[in-house]
Design a protein around this motif. Structure first.
Motif, PDB file in Angstrom:
ATOM      1  N   GLU A 168       0.911  -1.079  -0.104  1.00 29.07           N
ATOM      2  CA  GLU A 168       0.033   0.077   0.079  1.00 29.07           C
ATOM      3  C   GLU A 168       1.074   1.402   0.078  1.00 29.07           C
ATOM      4  OE1 GLU A 168      -3.646   2.318   2.536  1.00 29.07           O
ATOM      5  OE2 GLU A 168      -2.795   0.320   3.034  1.00 29.07           O
ATOM      6  N   ASP A 169       2.049   1.131   0.866  1.00 30.27           N
ATOM      7  CA  ASP A 169       2.887   2.481   0.717  1.00 30.27           C
ATOM      8  C   ASP A 169       3.443   2.901  -0.531  1.00 30.27           C
ATOM      9  OD1 ASP A 169       2.422   2.462   3.550  1.00 30.27           O
ATOM     10  OD2 ASP A 169       4.337   1.591   4.179  1.00 30.27           O
ATOM     11  N   ASN A 170       3.833   1.663  -1.320  1.00 27.56           N
ATOM     12  CA  ASN A 170       4.548   1.755  -2.705  1.00 27.56           C
ATOM     13  C   ASN A 170       3.387   2.340  -3.682  1.00 27.56           C
ATOM     14  OD1 ASN A 170       6.877   0.852  -1.806  1.00 27.56           O
ATOM     15  ND2 ASN A 170       6.578  -1.344  -2.467  1.00 27.56           N
ATOM     16  N   ILE A 171       2.163   1.614  -3.569  1.00 27.92           N
ATOM     17  CA  ILE A 171       1.203   2.201  -4.402  1.00 27.92           C
ATOM     18  C   ILE A 171       0.831   3.708  -4.188  1.00 27.92           C
ATOM     19  CG2 ILE A 171      -1.264   1.680  -5.043  1.00 27.92           C
ATOM     20  CD1 ILE A 171      -0.874  -1.224  -4.971  1.00 27.92           C
ATOM     21  N   TRP A 172       0.645   3.908  -3.019  1.00 31.01           N
ATOM     22  CA  TRP A 172       0.280   5.458  -2.712  1.00 31.01           C
ATOM     23  C   TRP A 172       1.510   6.312  -3.113  1.00 31.01           C
ATOM     24  CZ3 TRP A 172      -3.029   8.983  -2.266  1.00 31.01           C
ATOM     25  CH2 TRP A 172      -2.501  10.161  -1.747  1.00 31.01           C
ATOM     26  N   GLU A 173       2.501   6.070  -2.727  1.00 29.48           N
ATOM     27  CA  GLU A 173       3.812   6.816  -3.119  1.00 29.48           C
ATOM     28  C   GLU A 173       3.818   6.913  -4.795  1.00 29.48           C
ATOM     29  OE1 GLU A 173       8.598   7.089  -2.371  1.00 29.48           O
ATOM     30  OE2 GLU A 173       7.822   5.174  -2.721  1.00 29.48           O
ATOM     31  N   SER A 193      -9.484   3.464  -5.356  1.00 31.44           N
ATOM     32  CA  SER A 193     -10.314   1.937  -5.856  1.00 31.44           C
ATOM     33  C   SER A 193      -9.649   0.840  -5.125  1.00 31.44           C
ATOM     34  CB  SER A 193     -10.584   2.149  -7.189  1.00 31.44           C
ATOM     35  OG  SER A 193      -9.180   1.811  -7.725  1.00 31.44           O
ATOM     36  N   LEU A 194      -8.536   0.920  -4.932  1.00 30.64           N
ATOM     37  CA  LEU A 194      -7.746  -0.316  -4.409  1.00 30.64           C
ATOM     38  C   LEU A 194      -7.882  -0.360  -3.063  1.00 30.64           C
ATOM     39  CD1 LEU A 194      -4.462  -0.036  -6.794  1.00 30.64           C
ATOM     40  CD2 LEU A 194      -6.059  -1.837  -6.755  1.00 30.64           C
ATOM     41  N   TYR A 195      -7.758   0.644  -2.298  1.00 36.88           N
ATOM     42  CA  TYR A 195      -8.020   0.757  -0.724  1.00 36.88           C
ATOM     43  C   TYR A 195      -8.860   1.861  -0.259  1.00 36.88           C
ATOM     44  CZ  TYR A 195      -3.267  -1.475  -1.247  1.00 36.88           C
ATOM     45  OH  TYR A 195      -2.212  -2.536  -1.310  1.00 36.88           O
ATOM     46  N   PRO A 196     -10.074   1.486  -0.579  1.00 35.07           N
ATOM     47  CA  PRO A 196     -11.444   2.385  -0.109  1.00 35.07           C
ATOM     48  C   PRO A 196     -11.305   2.600   1.346  1.00 35.07           C
ATOM     49  CG  PRO A 196     -12.090   0.107  -0.794  1.00 35.07           C
ATOM     50  CD  PRO A 196     -10.710   0.120  -1.124  1.00 35.07           C
ATOM     51  N   ALA A 197     -10.613   1.674   2.063  1.00 40.79           N
ATOM     52  CA  ALA A 197     -10.540   1.893   3.484  1.00 40.79           C
ATOM     53  C   ALA A 197      -8.920   2.165   4.099  1.00 40.79           C
ATOM     54  CB  ALA A 197     -11.093   0.946   4.580  1.00 40.79           C
ATOM     55  N   GLY A 198      -8.307   2.678   3.004  1.00 37.02           N
ATOM     56  CA  GLY A 198      -6.631   2.608   3.433  1.00 37.02           C
ATOM     57  C   GLY A 198      -6.201   3.615   4.115  1.00 37.02           C
ATOM     58  N   ARG A 199      -4.947   3.728   4.438  1.00 42.53           N
ATOM     59  CA  ARG A 199      -4.391   4.473   5.316  1.00 42.53           C
ATOM     60  C   ARG A 199      -4.174   5.980   4.836  1.00 42.53           C
ATOM     61  NH1 ARG A 199       0.734   2.618   6.406  1.00 42.53           N
ATOM     62  NH2 ARG A 199       0.517   1.124   4.890  1.00 42.53           N
ATOM     63  N   TYR A 200      -4.192   6.160   3.416  1.00 37.99           N
ATOM     64  CA  TYR A 200      -3.878   7.570   2.916  1.00 37.99           C
ATOM     65  C   TYR A 200      -5.287   8.069   2.207  1.00 37.99           C
ATOM     66  CZ  TYR A 200       0.676   5.577   3.295  1.00 37.99           C
ATOM     67  OH  TYR A 200       1.730   5.197   3.796  1.00 37.99           O
ATOM     68  N   ILE A 201      -6.385   7.599   2.580  1.00 41.09           N
ATOM     69  CA  ILE A 201      -7.698   8.002   2.084  1.00 41.09           C
ATOM     70  C   ILE A 201      -7.730   9.580   2.194  1.00 41.09           C
ATOM     71  CG2 ILE A 201      -8.797   5.953   1.919  1.00 41.09           C
ATOM     72  CD1 ILE A 201     -10.266   6.500   4.655  1.00 41.09           C
ATOM     73  N   LYS A 202      -7.393  10.005   3.463  1.00 43.13           N
ATOM     74  CA  LYS A 202      -7.480  11.594   3.822  1.00 43.13           C
ATOM     75  C   LYS A 202      -6.759  12.289   2.901  1.00 43.13           C
ATOM     76  CE  LYS A 202      -9.018  11.151   8.605  1.00 43.13           C
ATOM     77  NZ  LYS A 202      -8.692  11.584  10.096  1.00 43.13           N
TER      78      LYS A 202
END
Length: 209
Positions: A168-173, A193-202
């Motif tokens: 998730e970190d890599n994808i967000w970066e 769409s990949l992480y609807p409840a992810g750590r970077y949604i904000k």
């Protein structure tokens, strides 16, 4: 008690860093080492008998962190290689681990194309390692500046079992970087769409709002 808890935390961070290097995840290993250094500085600088010190803000020498992370936030490969070599000296490895670490070594030597070829070869020989290897190919593409390809590889890695915080970190970066470069919200929307409840949604929602 406080010192004991601090030591346990340091050991846990150190173990995670060693595990990351062992599995060829250099970026995660380097970041973990930076965290270990900062946590160690805090433990050494505080004491149960020094209450006043606990009230002060910890001032960190930036050079200690940047000894592992070079200019523009890129890893210090030479330092990472030395640390990795030390960690692997007494580690017993199976065939796939040996090949993965050899591929990681090429990455640390900044031979990104060679590293990609090595990981591709491992996937053919050891299909069960596809998720991990595809993710590392993504790292090589990222360092080559091929951000779209890096994102494709990270997503494929996720779809092949590497669905963890590091992925998730890599994808967000890379999604955040693509947004900054193009101004398009496409990559950020892809993250959501990949992480609807992810750590970077904000952060993601703020970028596209």
């Amino acid at each position: 008690m406080k010192k004991t808890v601090s030591v346990v935390i340091l050991l846990a961070i150190g173990a995670f860093a060693a595990y990351s290097f062992f599995n060829g995840n250099m970026v995660t290993g380097i970041v973990s080492l930076v965290v270990l250094i900062l946590a160690g500085l805090y433990v050494l600088g505080s004491s149960d008998d020094e209450k006043e010190d606990e009230k002060k803000t910890l001032n960190v020498d930036e050079n200690s962190a940047h000894s592992f992370v070079g200019s523009e936030g890129k890893p210090d490969f030479e330092q990472a290689k030395k640390i990795r070599e030390e960690m692997l000296k007494n580690v017993k490895q199976d065939d796939v681990s040996l090949e993965i670490n050899a591929a990681a070594g090429l990455m640390l030597n900044q031979d990104y194309e060679g590293s990609k070829r090595a990981y591709e070869s491992i996937i053919i020989k050891y299909p069960q390692s596809k998720g991990e290897c595809i993710g590392q190919i993504g790292v090589a593409e990222f360092f080559l500046g091929n951000y779209e390809k890096a994102l494709e590889n990270y997503i494929e890695s996720k779809n092949n079992g590497e669905d963890n915080n590091m992925t998730e970190d890599n994808i967000w970066e890379v999604c955040e970087l693509l947004h900054k470069k193009s101004g398009s919200s496409k990559a950020v929307e892809q993250y959501l769409s990949l992480y609807p409840a992810g750590r970077y949604i904000k952060k993601a929602n703020k970028l596209i709002s």
